[in-house]
Design a protein around this motif. Structure first.
Motif, short mmCIF file in Angstrom:
data_model
loop_
_atom_site.label_atom_id
_atom_site.label_comp_id
_atom_site.label_asym_id
_atom_site.label_seq_id
_atom_site.Cartn_x
_atom_site.Cartn_y
_atom_site.Cartn_z
N LEU A 77 -1.90 -9.19 6.88
CA LEU A 77 -2.88 -8.18 7.27
C LEU A 77 -4.27 -8.51 6.75
N TYR A 78 -5.25 -8.54 7.68
CA TYR A 78 -6.66 -8.52 7.30
C TYR A 78 -7.17 -7.14 7.65
N LEU A 79 -7.70 -6.44 6.65
CA LEU A 79 -8.20 -5.08 6.84
C LEU A 79 -9.59 -4.99 6.24
N GLY A 80 -10.61 -4.87 7.09
CA GLY A 80 -11.97 -4.81 6.56
C GLY A 80 -13.01 -5.04 7.64
N VAL B 185 -7.62 -5.23 -1.84
CA VAL B 185 -6.67 -5.91 -2.72
C VAL B 185 -5.98 -4.90 -3.64
N VAL B 186 -6.75 -3.96 -4.19
CA VAL B 186 -6.17 -2.97 -5.09
C VAL B 186 -5.35 -1.94 -4.31
N GLU B 187 -5.77 -1.63 -3.09
CA GLU B 187 -4.95 -0.75 -2.25
C GLU B 187 -3.59 -1.40 -1.98
N ALA B 188 -3.60 -2.71 -1.79
CA ALA B 188 -2.33 -3.42 -1.60
C ALA B 188 -1.49 -3.38 -2.87
N MET B 189 -2.11 -3.59 -4.02
CA MET B 189 -1.41 -3.50 -5.29
C MET B 189 -0.69 -2.15 -5.42
N ALA B 190 -1.40 -1.08 -5.05
CA ALA B 190 -0.83 0.25 -5.18
C ALA B 190 0.44 0.41 -4.35
N ALA B 191 0.53 -0.33 -3.24
CA ALA B 191 1.70 -0.26 -2.37
C ALA B 191 2.72 -1.35 -2.69
N SER C 227 -4.23 2.85 7.89
CA SER C 227 -4.48 1.72 7.00
C SER C 227 -3.40 1.64 5.93
N ARG C 228 -3.04 2.77 5.35
CA ARG C 228 -2.00 2.78 4.32
C ARG C 228 -0.66 2.32 4.89
N ASP C 229 -0.37 2.72 6.12
CA ASP C 229 0.87 2.31 6.75
C ASP C 229 0.88 0.80 7.01
N ALA C 230 -0.26 0.29 7.49
CA ALA C 230 -0.36 -1.15 7.78
C ALA C 230 -0.20 -1.97 6.50
N ARG D 179 3.14 5.77 -0.36
CA ARG D 179 4.14 4.91 0.27
C ARG D 179 4.02 3.50 -0.31
N SER D 180 5.11 2.79 -0.30
CA SER D 180 5.10 1.43 -0.81
C SER D 180 5.97 0.56 0.08
N ARG D 181 5.82 -0.73 -0.08
CA ARG D 181 6.54 -1.65 0.78
C ARG D 181 8.04 -1.60 0.49
N SER D 182 8.82 -1.59 1.55
CA SER D 182 10.26 -1.75 1.43
C SER D 182 10.65 -2.98 2.25
#
Length: 403
Positions: A218-221, A306-312, A282-285, A208-211
């Motif tokens: 988001l802070y995730l960690g 950061v890289v997970e965000a890049m992927a989305a 997490s991926r959805d957020a 999934r990616s941002r639309s």
């Protein structure tokens, strides 16, 4: 190839990027047709031990002869091509290296932090950068109680570092640093440069990616001081007093600062504490984020979120030091703020939400960078290249010995 992966799994009550990396690499290798077996221990199991068993754990951190015998027997029976070591604390110990030496199996080790030169592996003390033990005796770490704020708990780590430093440096054929920034620190600390290669962690396709422009920051960690959680709260309070960011701040994770974060977020409309999210959540957020926030005050060796965000296709607002400085291209794939500077962090958060057109450009550039440097295909090839290298080195060495 036939690979044995050695890993002590961190406690499941805390989010662990390292556990995720190990699981993802194992799945990637198996999907490519390689035979991968695990030799592991779980920190969760400590709680089920008897009182004498729990008391023995710190004594075996520097060296566990039982683990050496068990792994050596396994390696003799299975004859793998290579052993890949990840974390050995607290239940495995560096004795795994002796087992590999006993059986002549080449060793690759991924360095997920700085435990080779710093007992707690953070290069930080009291919220500030610290290199007091780097290249020297680790006694300062004991004096300051650098692991969990306890001198007693720090002793086994300090003893292990002191006793096994040379064993690590000579017993591992190839170290995989997860960023160039980490490698630079370790080479400067005296580790053998010729054995240190850079292999960034890969991130699977998120599906999934941002639309649109996103709904939240988001802070995730992990909710811990070195991750910059208190810095983020200070920056957010300043931002709120100056009109806010226009979107809420979502905080997801758990850790020693959880109660403090809960109390801070309670009753606010501009902050939502989500607790610990599973992988899908997490991926959805991430996919619904305007940007992810990575304000670590310590020198991150990588930066998985950061890289997970890049992927989305989502940019990051990250501290401009450590690995973040090589992961995030400031003004191109995201924004870097001055480390440990709440005002600079607040400015970055405001800019991320105030410039939606630019934000979309950053997200698209971040996605392209992910595809080029951090996707599964790239990760697999770099992993296999490390294995081939150490196997070839051992073959050449054996031929030389036979002559």
């Amino acid at each position: 190839m036939h690979i044995v992966v050695v890993h002590n799994r961190y406690a499941s009550a805390q989010p662990s990027g390292e556990n995720n990396v190990v699981d993802q690499e194992v799945a990637l290798l198996r999907a490519a047709g390689h035979r991968v077996e695990l030799f592991e221990r779980r920190s969760d199991d400590i709680h089920t031990r008897s009182l004498p068993g729990k008391a023995a754990v710190p004594l075996l951190v520097p060296w566990h002869p039982g683990v050496r015998r068990e792994l050596a027997a396994r390696l003799r029976a299975d004859r793998p091509d290579v052993v890949h070591v990840h974390n050995v604390f607290p239940l495995l110990s560096p004795s795994v290296l002796a087992a590999c030496a006993d059986t002549g199996v080449p060793v690759v080790a991924t360095l997920h932090n700085y435990t080779q030169v710093c007992p707690p592996g953070t290069l930080q003390r009291d919220g500030q950068a610290c290199t007091e033990c780097v290249g020297r005796s680790p006694l300062p770490a004991v004096r300051h109680g650098c692991y969990r704020g306890s001198r007693l708990a720090t002793v086994p780590l300090a003893v292990s570092l002191r006793a096994n430093r040379r064993r690590w440096w000579s017993g591992v054929d190839r170290f995989l640093c997860i960023s160039a920034a980490q490698r630079d620190v370790l080479v400067a600390a005296g580790m053998p440069a010729e054995r240190l290669a850079v292999k960034h962690n890969f991130v699977p396709e998120p599906g999934r990616s941002r639309s649109g422009d996103g709904e939240h920051l988001l802070y995730l960690g992990r909710l811990a001081e070195p991750k910059g959680v208190r810095l983020l709260m200070t920056a957010w309070d300043a931002l709120a007093a100056d009109g806010g960011a226009g979107v809420p701040l979502m905080i997801a994770g758990t850790g020693p600062l959880e109660s403090e974060v809960r109390a801070w977020a309670a009753g606010r409309d501009d902050v939502r504490y989500m607790g610990l999210l599973d992988q899908e959540q997490s991926r959805d957020a991430i996919a619904r984020a305007v940007a992810v926030v990575a304000p670590s005050t310590w020198l991150e060796a990588f930066g998985l979120v950061v890289v997970e965000a890049m992927a989305a296709g989502v940019p990051a607002v990250a501290a401009g030091h450590g690995a973040f400085a090589e992961l995030v291209e400031d003004g191109k794939t995201g924004l870097l703020h001055r480390p440990r500077d709440a005002e600079s962090l607040a400015a970055g958060l405001r800019r991320a939400t105030a410039e939606p057109d630019r934000n979309r450009e950053w997200g698209e550039a971040a996605r392209r960078r992910y595809a080029r440097d951090f996707g599964p295909e790239v990760g697999l090839e770099r992993l296999l290249d490390a294995y081939r290298t150490v196997m070839a080195q051992r073959t050449v060495g054996n031929l030389g010995d036979s002559r």
